[in-house]
Design a protein around this motif. Structure first.
Motif, short mmCIF file in Angstrom:
data_model
loop_
_atom_site.label_atom_id
_atom_site.label_comp_id
_atom_site.label_asym_id
_atom_site.label_seq_id
_atom_site.Cartn_x
_atom_site.Cartn_y
_atom_site.Cartn_z
N ASP A 170 -24.17 19.61 -18.01
CA ASP A 170 -23.80 18.72 -19.12
C ASP A 170 -24.28 17.29 -18.85
O ASP A 170 -24.76 16.60 -19.76
N PHE A 171 -24.13 16.84 -17.61
CA PHE A 171 -24.61 15.51 -17.22
C PHE A 171 -26.11 15.41 -17.48
O PHE A 171 -26.58 14.44 -18.10
N ASP A 172 -26.87 16.40 -17.00
CA ASP A 172 -28.32 16.37 -17.18
C ASP A 172 -28.70 16.30 -18.65
O ASP A 172 -29.61 15.55 -19.04
N GLU A 173 -28.02 17.09 -19.48
CA GLU A 173 -28.35 17.12 -20.91
C GLU A 173 -28.05 15.78 -21.58
O GLU A 173 -28.85 15.28 -22.39
N LYS A 174 -26.91 15.19 -21.23
CA LYS A 174 -26.55 13.90 -21.83
C LYS A 174 -27.52 12.81 -21.43
O LYS A 174 -27.99 12.03 -22.26
N ILE A 207 -25.73 3.24 -17.21
CA ILE A 207 -25.44 4.47 -17.96
C ILE A 207 -25.18 5.63 -17.00
O ILE A 207 -24.20 6.37 -17.14
N VAL A 208 -26.04 5.78 -16.01
CA VAL A 208 -25.91 6.88 -15.04
C VAL A 208 -24.62 6.73 -14.25
O VAL A 208 -23.89 7.71 -14.04
N LEU A 212 -21.72 9.59 -14.12
CA LEU A 212 -21.39 10.20 -12.83
C LEU A 212 -19.91 10.03 -12.51
O LEU A 212 -19.26 10.94 -11.98
N TYR A 213 -19.38 8.88 -12.85
CA TYR A 213 -17.98 8.58 -12.57
C TYR A 213 -17.06 9.60 -13.24
O TYR A 213 -16.04 10.00 -12.68
N LEU A 217 -18.31 11.51 -9.24
CA LEU A 217 -19.47 11.25 -8.38
C LEU A 217 -19.85 9.78 -8.46
O LEU A 217 -19.54 9.09 -9.43
N ASN A 218 -20.58 9.33 -7.43
CA ASN A 218 -20.99 7.92 -7.37
C ASN A 218 -22.44 7.79 -6.95
O ASN A 218 -22.98 8.65 -6.24
#
Length: 314
Positions: A170-174, A207-208, A212-213, A217-218
């Motif tokens: 989902d992160f990759d797609e966003k 944005i990243v 990630l937060y 993740l950081n």
């Protein structure tokens, strides 16, 4: 779907997964639960030195657990689709496929996720890989336990790499959609994210960091690199300024080896290196040459080196 199934049906489901060879059904079920209840005792833990001198912790599962994890990977996880922006741990995809997206770009931004595997938690794995929609809750929890250590992913387990791609989907797609709107190329190779084009790096970093937060993740702030096109633009070990190529230093070392081989001969050269296994040395050198040709198969210089080593191996 699984609301009204009982222990018998759950056990039949587990048996259908064929996670290891065992003709005794009771023993099969008992072994899986025994492993999950003592998961911390089923890893060999050791440390290896990284390039920067720091130590990386490796968690190597015992043979039976490793077999089970491999079957979870092959029988369950590999059937799940990951994002097109994820370029690591995917059959038919290589470092070249990750780097090729970033050739001849004005700016390259490289970001690193801090303590990547260790910060992918038990619930992230459960929700991304073994959710209630497809697995009875008790089975999903069992499978998640068999793939984690102290409630997180590990470096060393066969399942960890692919699971990380599923968790990050989902992160990759966003991030991918945001980047496409801004005409920015984005790829992720494990914990390494690369962005290229003509853009404001600070905006993308912000944005990243925000997305990630949300995953717990950081960013590793010490590994944020902005590289302009008048500098050497290196993406996962490959140079991408004008065309894709292995680094000059890597190619130079191979040239030196070939030079000394031709000048002194194989026996004298190995003696100078204090090496004695000719075949092992030549196969190692051959592997390095083939890697260069994998990245650029038209490099005539290294095609010649390949043929030369082939004659020595005969």
């Amino acid at each position: 779907m699984w609301k009204y199934i009982g222990i018998k049906e759950c056990n039949e489901f587990l048996l259908s997964l064929q996670l290891f060879k065992c003709n005794d059904k009771k023993k099969y079920i008992k072994t899986l639960y025994s492993l999950s209840n003592n998961i911390e005792n089923n890893y060999h833990i050791y440390k290896i030195k990284k390039k920067n001198g720091h130590l990386r912790t490796i968690y190597e599962p015992v043979p039976l657990l490793k077999t089970i994890q491999k079957n979870i990977l092959n029988n369950i996880l590999n059937n799940k689709q990951i994002s097109k922006y994820a370029k690591a741990y995917k059959k038919g995809i290589s470092l070249k496929d990750n780097a090729i997206e970033h050739i001849n770009k004005k700016i390259i931004l490289k970001l690193d996720i801090k303590d990547f595997f260790e910060n992918i938690a038990f619930l992230d794995v459960y929700n991304s890989c073994f959710p209630i929609e497809y697995f009875p809750k008790s089975i999903g929890m069992l499978l998640t336990t068999l793939c984690t250590y102290e409630d997180h992913l590990t470096q060393g387990s066969p399942t960890s790499a692919y699971i990380s791609n599923l968790v990050m989907k989902d992160f990759d797609e966003k991030i991918g959609v945001i980047c496409e709107r801004k005409n920015i190329n984005y790829t992720r190779y494990s914990d390494d994210m690369t962005f290229s084009g003509d853009f404001n790096p600070s905006e993308i970093i912000q944005i990243v960091r925000k997305h990630l937060y949300k995953l717990g993740l950081n960013l590793n702030d010490s590994k944020i690199h902005i590289v302009k096109n008048y500098q050497s633009q290196n993406v996962t070990g490959l140079i991408v300024n004008k065309k894709i190529q292995v680094s000059k230093n890597y190619r130079k070392k191979i040239r030196q080896e070939i030079y000394y081989l031709k000048k002194y001969g194989i026996d004298s050269h190995l003696e100078r290196l204090n090496l004695y296994d000719k075949k092992q040395y030549l196969q190692s050198l051959q592997g390095k040459i083939l890697y260069v040709l994998q990245i650029n198969n038209q490099d005539q210089e290294f095609i010649n080196y390949k043929e030369y080593i082939k004659t020595l191996l005969k």
